[in-house]
Design a protein around this motif. Sequence first.
Motif, PDB file in Angstrom:
ATOM      1  N   SER A  16     -48.701 -46.646 -23.142  1.00  0.00           N
ATOM      2  CA  SER A  16     -48.645 -45.566 -24.136  1.00  0.00           C
ATOM      3  C   SER A  16     -49.995 -45.396 -24.825  1.00  0.00           C
ATOM      4  CB  SER A  16     -47.591 -45.882 -25.196  1.00  0.00           C
ATOM      5  OG  SER A  16     -46.303 -45.969 -24.629  1.00  0.00           O
ATOM      6  N   LEU A  17     -50.234 -44.183 -25.261  1.00  0.00           N
ATOM      7  CA  LEU A  17     -51.375 -43.867 -26.108  1.00  0.00           C
ATOM      8  C   LEU A  17     -50.939 -42.803 -27.102  1.00  0.00           C
ATOM      9  CD1 LEU A  17     -54.412 -43.527 -23.644  1.00  0.00           C
ATOM     10  CD2 LEU A  17     -54.111 -45.295 -25.373  1.00  0.00           C
ATOM     11  N   ARG A  18     -51.601 -42.790 -28.244  1.00  0.00           N
ATOM     12  CA  ARG A  18     -51.352 -41.756 -29.241  1.00  0.00           C
ATOM     13  C   ARG A  18     -52.668 -41.047 -29.542  1.00  0.00           C
ATOM     14  NH1 ARG A  18     -50.028 -41.938 -35.640  1.00  0.00           N
ATOM     15  NH2 ARG A  18     -48.522 -40.212 -35.740  1.00  0.00           N
ATOM     16  N   LEU A  19     -52.748 -39.792 -29.183  1.00  0.00           N
ATOM     17  CA  LEU A  19     -53.927 -38.996 -29.472  1.00  0.00           C
ATOM     18  C   LEU A  19     -53.779 -38.320 -30.829  1.00  0.00           C
ATOM     19  CD1 LEU A  19     -54.515 -37.213 -26.042  1.00  0.00           C
ATOM     20  CD2 LEU A  19     -55.234 -39.490 -26.778  1.00  0.00           C
ATOM     21  N   SER A  20     -54.890 -38.191 -31.528  1.00  0.00           N
ATOM     22  CA  SER A  20     -54.903 -37.499 -32.818  1.00  0.00           C
ATOM     23  C   SER A  20     -56.011 -36.461 -32.822  1.00  0.00           C
ATOM     24  CB  SER A  20     -55.131 -38.491 -33.958  1.00  0.00           C
ATOM     25  OG  SER A  20     -54.076 -39.433 -34.029  1.00  0.00           O
ATOM     26  N   VAL A  47     -50.589 -28.920 -22.126  1.00  0.00           N
ATOM     27  CA  VAL A  47     -49.665 -30.046 -22.049  1.00  0.00           C
ATOM     28  C   VAL A  47     -48.511 -29.867 -23.027  1.00  0.00           C
ATOM     29  CG1 VAL A  47     -49.434 -32.530 -22.401  1.00  0.00           C
ATOM     30  CG2 VAL A  47     -51.479 -31.616 -21.288  1.00  0.00           C
ATOM     31  N   ALA A  48     -48.839 -29.521 -24.260  1.00  0.00           N
ATOM     32  CA  ALA A  48     -47.818 -29.384 -25.287  1.00  0.00           C
ATOM     33  C   ALA A  48     -48.327 -28.460 -26.376  1.00  0.00           C
ATOM     34  CB  ALA A  48     -47.461 -30.743 -25.886  1.00  0.00           C
ATOM     35  N   LEU A  49     -47.389 -27.810 -27.048  1.00  0.00           N
ATOM     36  CA  LEU A  49     -47.722 -26.869 -28.110  1.00  0.00           C
ATOM     37  C   LEU A  49     -46.751 -27.045 -29.266  1.00  0.00           C
ATOM     38  CD1 LEU A  49     -48.495 -23.114 -27.767  1.00  0.00           C
ATOM     39  CD2 LEU A  49     -46.538 -23.790 -29.141  1.00  0.00           C
ATOM     40  N   HIS A  79     -50.753 -34.757 -33.532  1.00  0.00           N
ATOM     41  CA  HIS A  79     -50.711 -35.948 -32.694  1.00  0.00           C
ATOM     42  C   HIS A  79     -50.064 -35.633 -31.354  1.00  0.00           C
ATOM     43  CE1 HIS A  79     -51.769 -38.471 -36.114  1.00  0.00           C
ATOM     44  NE2 HIS A  79     -50.832 -37.865 -36.822  1.00  0.00           N
ATOM     45  N   LEU A  80     -50.409 -36.433 -30.365  1.00  0.00           N
ATOM     46  CA  LEU A  80     -49.719 -36.382 -29.087  1.00  0.00           C
ATOM     47  C   LEU A  80     -49.379 -37.831 -28.712  1.00  0.00           C
ATOM     48  CD1 LEU A  80     -48.754 -34.517 -26.772  1.00  0.00           C
ATOM     49  CD2 LEU A  80     -50.864 -35.142 -25.564  1.00  0.00           C
TER      50      LEU A  80
END
Length: 115
Positions: A16-20, A47-49, A79-80
């Motif tokens: 896992s990773l959490r992007l900010s 990827v996501a919105l 965040h993602l």
Amino acid sequence: VQLVESGGGLVQPGGSLRLSCVASGFTFNRYALSWHRQVPGKEREQVALITGDGGITHYNDSVKGRFTISIDNFKNTVHLQMNGLKPDDTAMYYCHAFSLHNSYWGQGTQVTVSS
């Protein structure tokens, strides 16, 4: 106006990773926010919105059930959360903020999924 991504790195498959993405210089909650990714030689893909009020989210089919996008309007941050990472998720990930009249991009953060 500035978007600064962080949180990328090297992770093993299944990890896992959490992007900010921290935004400054514009009214954050009046924009839609999204994450995109790109690998060399391919087009950038969304990827996501998430809408500025956090009420609506949308995901690329390839990440549904594994990635979660969220927004913190107090910190002007989106965040993602990425779980169950696969080698195919390896890419440069970019943050994007857009409205009817404006569009802003961050510089990107590299995500590499490899054993």
